[in-house]
Design a protein around this motif. Sequence first.
Motif, short mmCIF file in Angstrom:
data_model
loop_
_atom_site.label_atom_id
_atom_site.label_comp_id
_atom_site.label_asym_id
_atom_site.label_seq_id
_atom_site.Cartn_x
_atom_site.Cartn_y
_atom_site.Cartn_z
N CYS A 18 -4.57 8.92 -9.18
CA CYS A 18 -5.15 8.51 -7.90
C CYS A 18 -4.23 8.95 -6.77
N THR A 19 -4.64 8.67 -5.54
CA THR A 19 -3.81 9.01 -4.39
C THR A 19 -2.71 7.97 -4.23
N ALA A 20 -1.67 8.33 -3.51
CA ALA A 20 -0.57 7.39 -3.27
C ALA A 20 -1.06 6.20 -2.46
N ARG A 21 -1.96 6.43 -1.51
CA ARG A 21 -2.49 5.33 -0.71
C ARG A 21 -3.23 4.32 -1.59
N ARG A 22 -4.04 4.80 -2.52
CA ARG A 22 -4.77 3.92 -3.43
C ARG A 22 -3.79 3.13 -4.31
N ALA A 23 -2.73 3.78 -4.76
CA ALA A 23 -1.74 3.10 -5.59
C ALA A 23 -1.04 2.00 -4.81
N VAL A 24 -0.74 2.23 -3.55
CA VAL A 24 -0.09 1.20 -2.73
C VAL A 24 -1.04 0.02 -2.53
N VAL A 25 -2.33 0.29 -2.34
CA VAL A 25 -3.31 -0.78 -2.22
C VAL A 25 -3.37 -1.60 -3.51
N LEU A 26 -3.36 -0.94 -4.65
CA LEU A 26 -3.36 -1.66 -5.94
C LEU A 26 -2.12 -2.54 -6.08
N MET A 27 -0.97 -2.03 -5.64
CA MET A 27 0.26 -2.82 -5.71
C MET A 27 0.20 -4.00 -4.73
N HIS A 28 -0.31 -3.76 -3.54
CA HIS A 28 -0.39 -4.82 -2.53
C HIS A 28 -1.33 -5.94 -2.97
N LEU A 29 -2.40 -5.59 -3.67
CA LEU A 29 -3.35 -6.59 -4.16
C LEU A 29 -2.91 -7.21 -5.49
N ASP A 30 -1.70 -6.90 -5.93
CA ASP A 30 -1.15 -7.39 -7.20
C ASP A 30 -2.00 -7.01 -8.40
N LYS A 31 -2.60 -5.85 -8.35
CA LYS A 31 -3.36 -5.35 -9.49
C LYS A 31 -2.56 -4.32 -10.28
N ALA A 32 -1.45 -3.86 -9.72
CA ALA A 32 -0.63 -2.86 -10.39
C ALA A 32 0.84 -3.11 -10.07
N ASP A 33 1.69 -2.68 -10.99
CA ASP A 33 3.14 -2.75 -10.80
C ASP A 33 3.70 -1.35 -10.69
N LEU A 34 4.75 -1.22 -9.92
CA LEU A 34 5.41 0.07 -9.75
C LEU A 34 6.25 0.37 -10.99
N VAL A 35 6.08 1.55 -11.55
CA VAL A 35 6.89 1.98 -12.71
C VAL A 35 7.95 2.97 -12.24
#
Length: 166
Positions: A18-35
Motif C-alpha cells: 500500500c501507499t505510505a499514507r495508507r500505512a500511517v492511517v492504519l497505524m494511527h487507527l491502531d489497526k497496524a504496528d510498525l515493523v
Amino acid sequence: MRLHVLVLNFDYSALTVCTARRAVVLMHLDKADLVECVPGRFFRSPSTKFPYPSIVRLRGYVRVPYRNIMLSRKNILRRDRHRCQYCNCRESLTVDHVLPKSRGGRDHWTNLVAACIACNNRKGNRTPEEARMPLRRKPFRPSHVMFIRDYVGAVEDTWKPYLFLS
C-alpha cells in the motif's frame, strides 16, 4: 521518496503493498504496528509525528482464501518478464505451448511460455528438444509474492526476509 509499504498479516506473511499514507492511517487507527521504518523520515502533523513506514503488520489476522493466480496471456508474459524463453528478445511476444496441443499439451502454467513469433513459428509442432531450442527457464506456477515484487519494482532489502527472497 518511497511510495510503497509492505503490509504483513498478523502471522508476518506478506499480504499486499500500500501507499505510505495508507500505512500511517492504519497505524494511527491502531489497526497496524510498525515493523520497519525509513530512518530519519517522518510524517508530521501539527500535533504528532509518525515515522515513515517501510513495513507494517496488521494487529488482527486477515483470512485470505488461497490466492490462485489466474492463467492468462498477460500473467504468463509477466511471469517470464516479457522475454522470449527461447531467444530472450522482447519484440512481438506470444504464448507458446512447450508440449504442443496437438500432442496432448494442456493450457497449464508448466506448459506455457512467452515466445516471440519467429521462435514460435520455428519451433512449430515440436517439443523444444526436437526443435533444438532449449528453454532459458523452466515454466512454473507463480505465487502472489512474485507479483508483489513485480508491482513494486526494486524490492527493499528490509522486505526480503518477509517475501522469502533472502
